[in-house]
Motif scaffolding. Structure first.
Motif, PDB file in Angstrom:
ATOM      1  N   GLU A   1     -10.857  12.131  -1.843  1.00  0.00           N
ATOM      2  CA  GLU A   1     -11.129  11.644  -3.194  1.00  0.00           C
ATOM      3  C   GLU A   1     -12.099  10.478  -3.219  1.00  0.00           C
ATOM      4  OE1 GLU A   1      -8.124  11.904  -1.855  1.00  0.00           O
ATOM      5  OE2 GLU A   1      -7.332  13.703  -2.810  1.00  0.00           O
ATOM      6  N   GLY A   2     -12.274   9.772  -2.101  1.00  0.00           N
ATOM      7  CA  GLY A   2     -13.131   8.586  -2.079  1.00  0.00           C
ATOM      8  C   GLY A   2     -14.457   8.856  -1.403  1.00  0.00           C
ATOM      9  N   GLY A   3     -15.483   8.100  -1.790  1.00  0.00           N
ATOM     10  CA  GLY A   3     -16.788   8.282  -1.195  1.00  0.00           C
ATOM     11  C   GLY A   3     -17.055   7.367  -0.019  1.00  0.00           C
ATOM     12  N   GLY A   4     -16.104   6.465   0.281  1.00  0.00           N
ATOM     13  CA  GLY A   4     -16.282   5.525   1.376  1.00  0.00           C
ATOM     14  C   GLY A   4     -15.423   5.883   2.572  1.00  0.00           C
TER      15      GLY A   4
ATOM     16  N   GLY B   1       0.798  -1.212   0.000  1.00  0.00           N
ATOM     17  CA  GLY B   1       0.000   0.000   0.000  1.00  0.00           C
ATOM     18  C   GLY B   1       0.833   1.266   0.000  1.00  0.00           C
ATOM     19  N   LYS B   2       0.142   2.368   0.176  1.00  0.00           N
ATOM     20  CA  LYS B   2       0.788   3.672   0.244  1.00  0.00           C
ATOM     21  C   LYS B   2       0.229   4.428   1.443  1.00  0.00           C
ATOM     22  CE  LYS B   2       1.392   4.053  -4.769  1.00  0.00           C
ATOM     23  NZ  LYS B   2       1.031   4.844  -5.979  1.00  0.00           N
ATOM     24  N   PRO B   3       1.062   5.209   2.110  1.00  0.00           N
ATOM     25  CA  PRO B   3       0.533   5.996   3.238  1.00  0.00           C
ATOM     26  C   PRO B   3      -0.452   7.044   2.755  1.00  0.00           C
ATOM     27  CG  PRO B   3       2.784   6.654   2.713  1.00  0.00           C
ATOM     28  CD  PRO B   3       2.501   5.440   1.890  1.00  0.00           C
ATOM     29  N   ILE B   4      -1.453   7.330   3.585  1.00  0.00           N
ATOM     30  CA  ILE B   4      -2.435   8.353   3.238  1.00  0.00           C
ATOM     31  C   ILE B   4      -1.823   9.727   3.492  1.00  0.00           C
ATOM     32  CG2 ILE B   4      -4.706   9.298   3.775  1.00  0.00           C
ATOM     33  CD1 ILE B   4      -5.583   6.541   4.651  1.00  0.00           C
ATOM     34  N   ASN B   5      -1.877  10.571   2.483  1.00  0.00           N
ATOM     35  CA  ASN B   5      -1.385  11.941   2.640  1.00  0.00           C
ATOM     36  C   ASN B   5      -2.237  12.650   3.693  1.00  0.00           C
ATOM     37  OD1 ASN B   5      -0.730  14.659   2.397  1.00  0.00           O
ATOM     38  ND2 ASN B   5      -0.375  14.502   0.181  1.00  0.00           N
TER      39      ASN B   5
ATOM     40  N   SER C   1       2.662   1.395  10.155  1.00  0.00           N
ATOM     41  CA  SER C   1       2.420   1.193   8.724  1.00  0.00           C
ATOM     42  C   SER C   1       1.121   0.434   8.474  1.00  0.00           C
ATOM     43  CB  SER C   1       3.596   0.441   8.087  1.00  0.00           C
ATOM     44  OG  SER C   1       3.631  -0.912   8.526  1.00  0.00           O
ATOM     45  N   ILE C   2       0.651  -0.300   9.473  1.00  0.00           N
ATOM     46  CA  ILE C   2      -0.631  -1.012   9.367  1.00  0.00           C
ATOM     47  C   ILE C   2      -1.776  -0.126   9.838  1.00  0.00           C
ATOM     48  CG2 ILE C   2      -1.964  -2.933  10.340  1.00  0.00           C
ATOM     49  CD1 ILE C   2       0.582  -4.585  10.260  1.00  0.00           C
ATOM     50  N   TYR C   3      -1.655   0.416  11.050  1.00  0.00           N
ATOM     51  CA  TYR C   3      -2.757   1.187  11.629  1.00  0.00           C
ATOM     52  C   TYR C   3      -3.080   2.442  10.823  1.00  0.00           C
ATOM     53  CZ  TYR C   3      -1.878  -1.714  15.789  1.00  0.00           C
ATOM     54  OH  TYR C   3      -1.706  -2.761  16.651  1.00  0.00           O
ATOM     55  N   GLU C   4      -2.052   3.097  10.301  1.00  0.00           N
ATOM     56  CA  GLU C   4      -2.280   4.378   9.638  1.00  0.00           C
ATOM     57  C   GLU C   4      -2.878   4.239   8.237  1.00  0.00           C
ATOM     58  OE1 GLU C   4      -2.300   7.161  10.894  1.00  0.00           O
ATOM     59  OE2 GLU C   4      -1.114   7.024  12.730  1.00  0.00           O
ATOM     60  N   ARG C   5      -3.147   3.020   7.804  1.00  0.00           N
ATOM     61  CA  ARG C   5      -3.780   2.837   6.502  1.00  0.00           C
ATOM     62  C   ARG C   5      -5.302   3.036   6.581  1.00  0.00           C
ATOM     63  NH1 ARG C   5      -0.907  -2.313   3.566  1.00  0.00           N
ATOM     64  NH2 ARG C   5      -2.413  -1.769   1.937  1.00  0.00           N
ATOM     65  N   ALA C   6      -5.825   3.214   7.781  1.00  0.00           N
ATOM     66  CA  ALA C   6      -7.256   3.463   7.946  1.00  0.00           C
ATOM     67  C   ALA C   6      -7.533   4.957   7.895  1.00  0.00           C
ATOM     68  CB  ALA C   6      -7.740   2.889   9.278  1.00  0.00           C
TER      69      ALA C   6
END
Length: 455
Positions: free
Chosen positions: A293-296, A112-116, A283-288
């Motif tokens: 840009e997303g509707g979900g 994955g990629k980190p959320i900006n 790196s796992i927790y911060e992917r939430a």
């Protein structure tokens, strides 16, 4: 470009070492061909022209001259599609439900990629679990990271299954809500329990399941949460669904990290865990989260076992720094026969204040929660006093608090495994229990709410 090598320089447990390699990248995917068998691996260390590779399925059939190694020139990937819902996969995303592989709309890197941070949206709105102790007092908010701290022998598996069966966006919500469930290092009977429970309750069509069993390779345990989170991100940000990801047990993940780190000869940190445990968990927790840009939305509920019930152990300690609160299961409540044994006082949802109240749950929800916390905290002080002087010597008001405490534990905290309480039921029950106390003791509730709900 895929490059193949014949033979190995060294075999050490589940690790193999190749010499004379070129153009190999860290975490690159690898396949091995031994006779008619194909096995998978991942590059875990590179030094000069030597590559250390972790073999997922073990190295029992390997020898130094009979192994064909192919570097795939890409990281570990997973196939993504809306058809993932209702399916059961192993720890690295291979189907284990007897059905064919998923037809992929696309494949994605599991890392994955980190959320900006700039693109994050502040979490709002609550997720209803149907469990009063969570919905009423430690409310789970969409986009939140809220771990459950448990201990050996406590019913965390039962609680996780109940949340999967009951979780929703609340009454009157029409948005698509799904759950990604990933279990690491669990026994066969626990895996059958989860699958059987989800099927019996008719929720399989909204669940994606990843199962890494205790007998599966340790390296697979490292891949499992990353594969699950990649699916969650796809469903949330590309398919505009509201996704709840449950990861159990993060302690198994951390112990796998420790085992691999030790096998690689790295210098250990606290209690033998690698020094990069914090960054791996982050790196796992911060992917939430929720992105513009997303509707979900993507909400994370990791479950971790505290060794020896020690909340200062490195795993819960570091988790607490990264996440937005915690739900703590208590052994003394469990011994009283209370389910779920959620200890309210050390539990906390830091985002609760922003997702409850008027327009979200009900206007009196914050006041009610604060009052229940405050009154139950006093109950514990009075219980400590009663052990010294005896309950008979308590004042009349203290005796009423003791009665309130028993009602709170037996009626509010305690509920059936299949009892799904709507948020309105939880709030109503909270007010009923507060009536055990005189109105003069309710100093955390506004006069308006007292007149409307207490009388």
């Amino acid at each position: 470009m895929a490059v193949e090598y014949l033979g190995l320089a060294e075999i050490n447990g589940s690790f193999v070492i190749l010499e004379g390699v070129e153009g190999v990248a860290f975490e690159e995917a690898v396949t091995f061909k031994v006779g008619d068998k194909i096995k998978q691996g991942q590059v875990v260390m590179i030094y000069a022209d030597r590559a250390v590779i972790q073999v997922f399925e073990g190295t029992e059939e390997f020898s130094l001259d009979n192994t064909n190694t192919k570097f795939l020139g890409k990281p570990m990937e997973i196939r993504l599609s809306s058809e993932l819902l209702g399916r059961v996969f192993d720890g690295i995303g291979r189907p284990i439900d007897g059905l064919p592989p998923v037809f992929a709309e696309r494949v994605a890197d599991i890392n994955g990629k980190p959320i900006n941070p700039v693109s994050r949206v502040y979490p709002r709105d609550f997720i209803q679990t149907g469990i009063s102790a969570i919905d009423g007092l430690t409310t789970l908010i969409r986009g939140q990271k809220l771990p459950i701290f448990t201990g050996n022998g406590l019913p965390n598996d039962k609680l996780a299954a109940q949340i999967v069966n009951q979780a929703s966006l609340g009454e009157g919500r029409s948005e698509k809500f799904v759950i990604v469930f990933a279990a690491m290092g669990i026994k066969h009977d626990a895996a059958e329990f989860f699958k059987g429970t989800f099927e019996e309750n008719g929720v399989m069509d909204k669940v994606v399941i990843f199962l890494n069993l205790a007998g599966d390779p340790v390296m697979e345990r490292i891949i499992t949460p990353k594969a699950a989170l990649t699916v969650s991100e796809y469903l949330a940000y590309e398919k505009n669904m509201h996704v709840l990801t449950i990861l159990t047990d993060m302690t198994a993940y951390a112990e796998a990290l420790r085992e691999i780190s030790s096998a690689k000869g790295e210098i250990p940190g606290r209690k033998g865990y690698p020094g990069y445990l914090y960054s791996e968990l982050a790196s796992i927790y911060e992917r939430a989260g929720i992105v513009k840009e997303g509707g979900g939305s993507h909400t994370l509920l990791p479950i971790l076992t505290m060794p020896n019930d020690d909340i200062t152990h490195p795993i819960p300690d570091l988790t607490g720094y990264i996440t937005e609160g915690q739900i703590v299961l208590d052994r003394s409540l469990h011994l009283k026969g209370i389910y779920p044994p959620i200890s309210i006082l050390p539990s906390l949802s830091r985002l609760m204040k922003d997702g409850v109240g008027e327009g979200y749950t009900r206007g009196d929800h914050p006041d009610l929660a604060y009052q229940l916390f405050s009154s139950y905290a006093r109950v514990n002080d009075i219980r400590a006093l009663a052990t010294v002087i005896g309950e008979e010597e308590l004042s009349e008001i203290d005796k009423k608090y003791m009665k309130f405490g028993r009602a709170f534990e037996e009626r509010f905290l305690n509920q059936g495994v299949f009892e799904n309480r709507q948020i309105t039921e939880t709030l109503k029950l909270g007010w009923e229990i507060l009536r055990e106390l005189p109105e003069s003791e309710l100093d955390r509730v506004s006069d308006e709410h007292l007149r409307k709900y207490y009388s």
